[in-house]
Design a protein around this motif. Structure first.
Motif, PDB file in Angstrom:
ATOM      1  N   GLN A  59       0.866  -1.457  -0.112  1.00  0.00           N
ATOM      2  CA  GLN A  59       0.041  -0.051  -0.357  1.00  0.00           C
ATOM      3  C   GLN A  59       0.680   1.423   0.127  1.00  0.00           C
ATOM      4  N   ALA A  60       2.406   1.302   0.706  1.00  0.00           N
ATOM      5  CA  ALA A  60       3.175   2.134   0.910  1.00  0.00           C
ATOM      6  C   ALA A  60       3.708   2.864  -0.408  1.00  0.00           C
ATOM      7  N   LEU A  61       3.503   1.457  -1.043  1.00  0.00           N
ATOM      8  CA  LEU A  61       4.708   1.500  -2.213  1.00  0.00           C
ATOM      9  C   LEU A  61       3.373   2.341  -3.968  1.00  0.00           C
ATOM     10  N   LEU A  62       2.461   2.090  -3.422  1.00  0.00           N
ATOM     11  CA  LEU A  62       1.442   2.594  -4.697  1.00  0.00           C
ATOM     12  C   LEU A  62       1.115   3.729  -4.011  1.00  0.00           C
ATOM     13  N   ILE A  63       1.144   4.797  -2.718  1.00  0.00           N
ATOM     14  CA  ILE A  63       1.116   5.334  -2.385  1.00  0.00           C
ATOM     15  C   ILE A  63       2.688   6.258  -3.420  1.00  0.00           C
ATOM     16  N   PRO A 117      -0.414   9.911   4.551  1.00  0.00           N
ATOM     17  CA  PRO A 117      -1.268   7.760   4.790  1.00  0.00           C
ATOM     18  C   PRO A 117       0.278   7.513   4.615  1.00  0.00           C
ATOM     19  N   PHE A 118       1.219   8.070   4.006  1.00  0.00           N
ATOM     20  CA  PHE A 118       2.292   7.678   3.695  1.00  0.00           C
ATOM     21  C   PHE A 118       3.002   7.272   5.186  1.00  0.00           C
ATOM     22  N   TYR A 119       3.772   7.916   5.767  1.00  0.00           N
ATOM     23  CA  TYR A 119       3.914   7.547   6.977  1.00  0.00           C
ATOM     24  C   TYR A 119       3.001   6.882   7.896  1.00  0.00           C
ATOM     25  N   PHE A 120       1.737   6.263   7.423  1.00  0.00           N
ATOM     26  CA  PHE A 120       0.825   6.230   9.071  1.00  0.00           C
ATOM     27  C   PHE A 120       0.804   4.500   8.143  1.00  0.00           C
ATOM     28  N   ASN A 121       1.205   4.444   6.999  1.00  0.00           N
ATOM     29  CA  ASN A 121       1.238   3.026   6.319  1.00  0.00           C
ATOM     30  C   ASN A 121       2.692   2.317   7.515  1.00  0.00           C
ATOM     31  N   ALA A 134       3.426  -0.945   8.970  1.00  0.00           N
ATOM     32  CA  ALA A 134       4.282  -1.727   8.611  1.00  0.00           C
ATOM     33  C   ALA A 134       5.194  -2.333   9.981  1.00  0.00           C
ATOM     34  N   ALA A 135       5.548  -1.201  10.536  1.00  0.00           N
ATOM     35  CA  ALA A 135       6.654  -1.185  11.418  1.00  0.00           C
ATOM     36  C   ALA A 135       5.603  -2.283  13.125  1.00  0.00           C
ATOM     37  N   TYR A 136       4.765  -1.512  13.137  1.00  0.00           N
ATOM     38  CA  TYR A 136       4.144  -2.675  13.883  1.00  0.00           C
ATOM     39  C   TYR A 136       4.049  -4.163  13.725  1.00  0.00           C
TER      40      TYR A 136
END
Length: 296
Positions: free
Chosen positions: A23-27, A51-55, A59-61
């Motif tokens: 999802q982050a890569l799509l952003i 949204p990118f940082y939210f993702n 992912a880190a979680y």
């Protein structure tokens, strides 16, 4: 803890991590995230974090869950930590769910997918873990339902120009109510205020865009609880960024007059005569040249 359940946590957390990274890569490459409805865009527009940082945070979680689960599989003593991490994620998702339900009034399908993954991960840890997590979510939703978010969205809802009035100069048998939106720092506003002396046919409301000195309007009883934000909001609604502005209220509706010369002409025409003149002395009601101060 059963090895099968722990294996499920490992694989599902890894899958969730992959989904979020995708999802982050799509952003990054498309400029927007994938979502099956418009709820995602609505929720994203209301968050402070892009949204990118939210993702990346998500992912880190899930990667942290993966690492703790791997450690728990090969070494005892870390299972309590894994349970805490999982229940914390469900608590965080409960807040996001409450936000979507009661603030955004829209559901993000992608967010709901992540919420479902967190629920499944907690279910792998047993019924007690799942029950505790769901009770936490329900408690959060109940608290959200008891809060009034409308006031936070629009703190001026239900208020009028009268709530933005600092003082009122009342006249006997007024034919109109006039609201002067002004600033103490504006010399053009002083000209209008001086022109009001001796007014006998209009009730005049003074609505400054910020606090003023009591010496500016001697002889009037100030309303210390007035809200200048209302007057600023009124100017924004009108698309006006200068003062003074006069708002005339009568049975026919509202009239908006901008600029000191136009306002003074209107006052002389309306408030100092038995009948208003109809000879066109009032200039363009939105003329500002030479007679207004910018509030920007």
């Amino acid at each position: 803890m059963k090895l099968k359940s722990l294996t499920g946590v490992i694989y599902l957390s890894l899958l969730a991590c992959v989904i979020i990274i995708a999802q982050a890569l799509l952003i990054v490459f498309r400029g927007e995230a994938f979502c099956v409805n418009e709820g995602c865009r609505i929720v994203e527009a209301l968050t402070l974090v892009p949204p990118f940082y939210f993702n990346l945070l998500g992912a880190a979680y899930f990667f942290a869950i993966f690492c703790v689960a791997i450690t728990t599989k090969y070494r005892s003593g870390t299972e309590p930590l894994l349970r805490i991490v999982l229940i914390s994620g469900l608590a965080a998702e409960g807040i996001l769910l409450g936000y979507q339900t009661f603030v955004a009034n829209a559901f993000c399908s992608y967010c709901l997918l992540i919420f479902l993954l967190v629920i499944i991960l907690n279910s792998f840890m047993g019924l007690r873990q799942l029950t505790l997590g769901l009770v936490t979510v329900v408690a959060q939703l109940v608290m959200f339902s008891l809060l009034n978010f409308d006031a936070a969205k629009d703190p001026l809802r239900g208020l009028t120009l009268d709530n933005g009035t600092y003082a009122v100069r009342r006249c006997s048998d007024p034919i109109k109510q006039l609201y002067l939106i002004f600033s103490e720092d504006c010399p053009h506003c002083y000209k209008v205020i001086e022109a009001l002396e001796g007014c006998t046919r209009c009730e005049f409301h003074f609505n400054p865009i910020k606090g003023i000195s009591a010496d500016l309007l001697p002889g009037l009883s100030p309303n210390e609880n007035f809200l200048p934000e209302i007057n600023i909001a009124a100017l924004k609604i009108l698309g006006v960024d200068t003062v003074p502005v006069l708002i005339a209220k009568d049975h026919d509706g509202l009239t908006f007059i901008q600029g000191d010369r136009n306002i003074i002409n209107y006052i002389l025409n309306t408030c100092f005569r038995e009948m208003p003149l109809l000879d066109g002395n009032l200039e363009d009601p939105f003329e500002t040249e030479g007679g207004a101060c910018s509030i920007r």
